[in-house]
Write a protein that holds these residues in place. Sequence first.
Motif, PDB file in Angstrom:
ATOM      1  N   PRO A   1       0.801  -1.230   0.000  1.00  0.00           N
ATOM      2  CA  PRO A   1       0.000   0.000   0.000  1.00  0.00           C
ATOM      3  C   PRO A   1       0.835   1.282   0.000  1.00  0.00           C
ATOM      4  O   PRO A   1       0.477   2.258  -0.666  1.00  0.00           O
ATOM      5  CB  PRO A   1      -0.844  -0.091   1.265  1.00  0.00           C
ATOM      6  CG  PRO A   1      -0.602  -1.409   1.859  1.00  0.00           C
ATOM      7  CD  PRO A   1       0.464  -2.108   1.093  1.00  0.00           C
ATOM      8  N   GLN A   2       1.948   1.293   0.732  1.00  0.00           N
ATOM      9  CA  GLN A   2       2.770   2.509   0.757  1.00  0.00           C
ATOM     10  C   GLN A   2       3.404   2.769  -0.611  1.00  0.00           C
ATOM     11  O   GLN A   2       3.521   3.919  -1.029  1.00  0.00           O
ATOM     12  CB  GLN A   2       3.836   2.421   1.846  1.00  0.00           C
ATOM     13  CG  GLN A   2       3.243   2.583   3.223  1.00  0.00           C
ATOM     14  CD  GLN A   2       4.301   2.670   4.299  1.00  0.00           C
ATOM     15  OE1 GLN A   2       5.500   2.592   4.037  1.00  0.00           O
ATOM     16  NE2 GLN A   2       3.872   2.823   5.526  1.00  0.00           N
ATOM     17  N   THR A   3       3.795   1.718  -1.317  1.00  0.00           N
ATOM     18  CA  THR A   3       4.347   1.874  -2.667  1.00  0.00           C
ATOM     19  C   THR A   3       3.285   2.447  -3.598  1.00  0.00           C
ATOM     20  O   THR A   3       3.554   3.378  -4.368  1.00  0.00           O
ATOM     21  CB  THR A   3       4.842   0.515  -3.202  1.00  0.00           C
ATOM     22  OG1 THR A   3       5.833   0.005  -2.306  1.00  0.00           O
ATOM     23  CG2 THR A   3       5.414   0.648  -4.597  1.00  0.00           C
ATOM     24  N   ALA A   4       2.077   1.902  -3.514  1.00  0.00           N
ATOM     25  CA  ALA A   4       0.988   2.404  -4.362  1.00  0.00           C
ATOM     26  C   ALA A   4       0.692   3.870  -4.047  1.00  0.00           C
ATOM     27  O   ALA A   4       0.540   4.684  -4.959  1.00  0.00           O
ATOM     28  CB  ALA A   4      -0.260   1.553  -4.158  1.00  0.00           C
ATOM     29  N   ARG A   5       0.622   4.212  -2.772  1.00  0.00           N
ATOM     30  CA  ARG A   5       0.337   5.604  -2.391  1.00  0.00           C
ATOM     31  C   ARG A   5       1.411   6.548  -2.901  1.00  0.00           C
ATOM     32  O   ARG A   5       1.117   7.629  -3.407  1.00  0.00           O
ATOM     33  CB  ARG A   5       0.210   5.713  -0.872  1.00  0.00           C
ATOM     34  CG  ARG A   5      -1.004   5.021  -0.318  1.00  0.00           C
ATOM     35  CD  ARG A   5      -0.987   4.984   1.187  1.00  0.00           C
ATOM     36  NE  ARG A   5      -2.074   4.135   1.669  1.00  0.00           N
ATOM     37  CZ  ARG A   5      -2.052   3.502   2.816  1.00  0.00           C
ATOM     38  NH1 ARG A   5      -1.015   3.614   3.634  1.00  0.00           N
ATOM     39  NH2 ARG A   5      -3.068   2.766   3.179  1.00  0.00           N
ATOM     40  N   LYS A   6       2.651   6.150  -2.784  1.00  0.00           N
ATOM     41  CA  LYS A   6       3.761   6.979  -3.257  1.00  0.00           C
ATOM     42  C   LYS A   6       3.678   7.163  -4.773  1.00  0.00           C
ATOM     43  O   LYS A   6       3.856   8.268  -5.285  1.00  0.00           O
ATOM     44  CB  LYS A   6       5.095   6.335  -2.854  1.00  0.00           C
ATOM     45  CG  LYS A   6       6.311   7.087  -3.275  1.00  0.00           C
ATOM     46  CD  LYS A   6       6.551   8.279  -2.401  1.00  0.00           C
ATOM     47  CE  LYS A   6       7.893   8.896  -2.728  1.00  0.00           C
ATOM     48  NZ  LYS A   6       8.044  10.197  -2.164  1.00  0.00           N
ATOM     49  N   ASN A   7       3.401   6.058  -5.493  1.00  0.00           N
ATOM     50  CA  ASN A   7       3.318   6.122  -6.957  1.00  0.00           C
ATOM     51  C   ASN A   7       2.141   6.955  -7.441  1.00  0.00           C
ATOM     52  O   ASN A   7       2.258   7.688  -8.414  1.00  0.00           O
ATOM     53  CB  ASN A   7       3.229   4.722  -7.553  1.00  0.00           C
ATOM     54  CG  ASN A   7       4.516   3.937  -7.407  1.00  0.00           C
ATOM     55  OD1 ASN A   7       5.575   4.497  -7.149  1.00  0.00           O
ATOM     56  ND2 ASN A   7       4.417   2.637  -7.542  1.00  0.00           N
TER      57      ASN A   7
ATOM     58  N   TRP B   1      -0.086   9.093  -5.416  1.00  0.00           N
ATOM     59  CA  TRP B   1      -0.324  10.386  -4.773  1.00  0.00           C
ATOM     60  C   TRP B   1       0.957  11.164  -4.484  1.00  0.00           C
ATOM     61  O   TRP B   1       0.883  12.314  -4.047  1.00  0.00           O
ATOM     62  CB  TRP B   1      -1.113  10.206  -3.475  1.00  0.00           C
ATOM     63  CG  TRP B   1      -2.349   9.391  -3.663  1.00  0.00           C
ATOM     64  CD1 TRP B   1      -2.636   8.191  -3.081  1.00  0.00           C
ATOM     65  CD2 TRP B   1      -3.467   9.682  -4.511  1.00  0.00           C
ATOM     66  NE1 TRP B   1      -3.849   7.725  -3.511  1.00  0.00           N
ATOM     67  CE2 TRP B   1      -4.383   8.624  -4.387  1.00  0.00           C
ATOM     68  CE3 TRP B   1      -3.775  10.734  -5.368  1.00  0.00           C
ATOM     69  CZ2 TRP B   1      -5.589   8.586  -5.079  1.00  0.00           C
ATOM     70  CZ3 TRP B   1      -4.984  10.692  -6.063  1.00  0.00           C
ATOM     71  CH2 TRP B   1      -5.870   9.640  -5.914  1.00  0.00           C
ATOM     72  N   GLY B   2       2.115  10.541  -4.682  1.00  0.00           N
ATOM     73  CA  GLY B   2       3.373  11.243  -4.432  1.00  0.00           C
ATOM     74  C   GLY B   2       3.768  11.276  -2.970  1.00  0.00           C
ATOM     75  O   GLY B   2       4.751  11.899  -2.596  1.00  0.00           O
ATOM     76  N   THR B   3       3.018  10.585  -2.123  1.00  0.00           N
ATOM     77  CA  THR B   3       3.308  10.535  -0.694  1.00  0.00           C
ATOM     78  C   THR B   3       2.766   9.228  -0.127  1.00  0.00           C
ATOM     79  O   THR B   3       1.831   8.649  -0.676  1.00  0.00           O
ATOM     80  CB  THR B   3       2.676  11.727   0.065  1.00  0.00           C
ATOM     81  OG1 THR B   3       2.947  11.599   1.460  1.00  0.00           O
ATOM     82  CG2 THR B   3       1.171  11.800  -0.135  1.00  0.00           C
TER      83      THR B   3
ATOM     84  N   ASN C   1      -7.094   8.971  10.078  1.00  0.00           N
ATOM     85  CA  ASN C   1      -6.815  10.237   9.394  1.00  0.00           C
ATOM     86  C   ASN C   1      -6.165   9.999   8.026  1.00  0.00           C
ATOM     87  O   ASN C   1      -6.467  10.703   7.065  1.00  0.00           O
ATOM     88  CB  ASN C   1      -5.925  11.140  10.250  1.00  0.00           C
ATOM     89  CG  ASN C   1      -6.647  11.616  11.492  1.00  0.00           C
ATOM     90  OD1 ASN C   1      -7.868  11.722  11.516  1.00  0.00           O
ATOM     91  ND2 ASN C   1      -5.895  11.894  12.532  1.00  0.00           N
ATOM     92  N   LYS C   2      -5.270   9.016   7.944  1.00  0.00           N
ATOM     93  CA  LYS C   2      -4.642   8.667   6.657  1.00  0.00           C
ATOM     94  C   LYS C   2      -5.702   8.196   5.675  1.00  0.00           C
ATOM     95  O   LYS C   2      -5.706   8.598   4.506  1.00  0.00           O
ATOM     96  CB  LYS C   2      -3.603   7.559   6.844  1.00  0.00           C
ATOM     97  CG  LYS C   2      -2.321   8.015   7.444  1.00  0.00           C
ATOM     98  CD  LYS C   2      -1.343   6.871   7.593  1.00  0.00           C
ATOM     99  CE  LYS C   2      -0.221   7.372   8.465  1.00  0.00           C
ATOM    100  NZ  LYS C   2       0.583   6.365   9.045  1.00  0.00           N
TER     101      LYS C   2
ATOM    102  N   THR D   1      -6.460   3.284  -5.340  1.00  0.00           N
ATOM    103  CA  THR D   1      -5.036   3.644  -5.264  1.00  0.00           C
ATOM    104  C   THR D   1      -4.159   2.489  -5.745  1.00  0.00           C
ATOM    105  O   THR D   1      -3.204   2.703  -6.485  1.00  0.00           O
ATOM    106  CB  THR D   1      -4.656   4.051  -3.835  1.00  0.00           C
ATOM    107  OG1 THR D   1      -5.446   5.177  -3.448  1.00  0.00           O
ATOM    108  CG2 THR D   1      -3.177   4.391  -3.731  1.00  0.00           C
ATOM    109  N   ILE D   2      -4.481   1.265  -5.343  1.00  0.00           N
ATOM    110  CA  ILE D   2      -3.685   0.099  -5.735  1.00  0.00           C
ATOM    111  C   ILE D   2      -3.819  -0.110  -7.235  1.00  0.00           C
ATOM    112  O   ILE D   2      -2.893  -0.365  -7.935  1.00  0.00           O
ATOM    113  CB  ILE D   2      -4.135  -1.169  -4.980  1.00  0.00           C
ATOM    114  CG1 ILE D   2      -3.936  -1.035  -3.479  1.00  0.00           C
ATOM    115  CG2 ILE D   2      -3.434  -2.421  -5.529  1.00  0.00           C
ATOM    116  CD1 ILE D   2      -2.518  -1.001  -2.984  1.00  0.00           C
TER     117      ILE D   2
END
Length: 168
Positions: free
Chosen positions: A107-113, A115-117, A127-128, A167-168
């Motif tokens: 999930p963090q890889t997908a979010r970075k790719n 949304w850029g964060t 909250n996330k 997102t994924i």
Amino acid sequence: VGYCFMTHNISTIGYELKPVKIGYMPLSKYGTDWIKKANIVLSEFSDIFKETGIPQKVQIESALLSYANTPTMKSNQNTIITLAKFNGVITWALHRITRVYPIHIHPQTARKNVWGTTFQAIKGSENKKKEILKNVLLKYPDLQNQFPLKKDGSFKKECYDISDAITI
């Protein structure tokens, strides 16, 4: 389980993904009955693929690989094992009906790719999730009416799973 099926368009501005079908399957009520869950996933996705066509690519959120032990997120051995079993069921079911080998994405890889964060600076998992949902609705405002709402007009918790799937 949140899900999202997308089409891709190549335009003069580049490559664009667009959600064509989003939704949620409430599988937690079946507890640890993995056979029942697999059959529901097979049936639901088979029906969806009749409408959308068989996807050429399948991406699934990868299961946790280690314990999270921070003030905002905790996991235990049972959680990790349960998620790994469930990912196995989903992977098998989707491969069975699509013949496509699913790709597992953290999930963090997908979010970075996307949304850029990774949203790591935001305190609290709730909250996330709200911030990710906000980003999804900003990028795809036409999806607003497809997210289920509570009686008070706020988003139901399954909206967060759907926004993760997008997102994924």
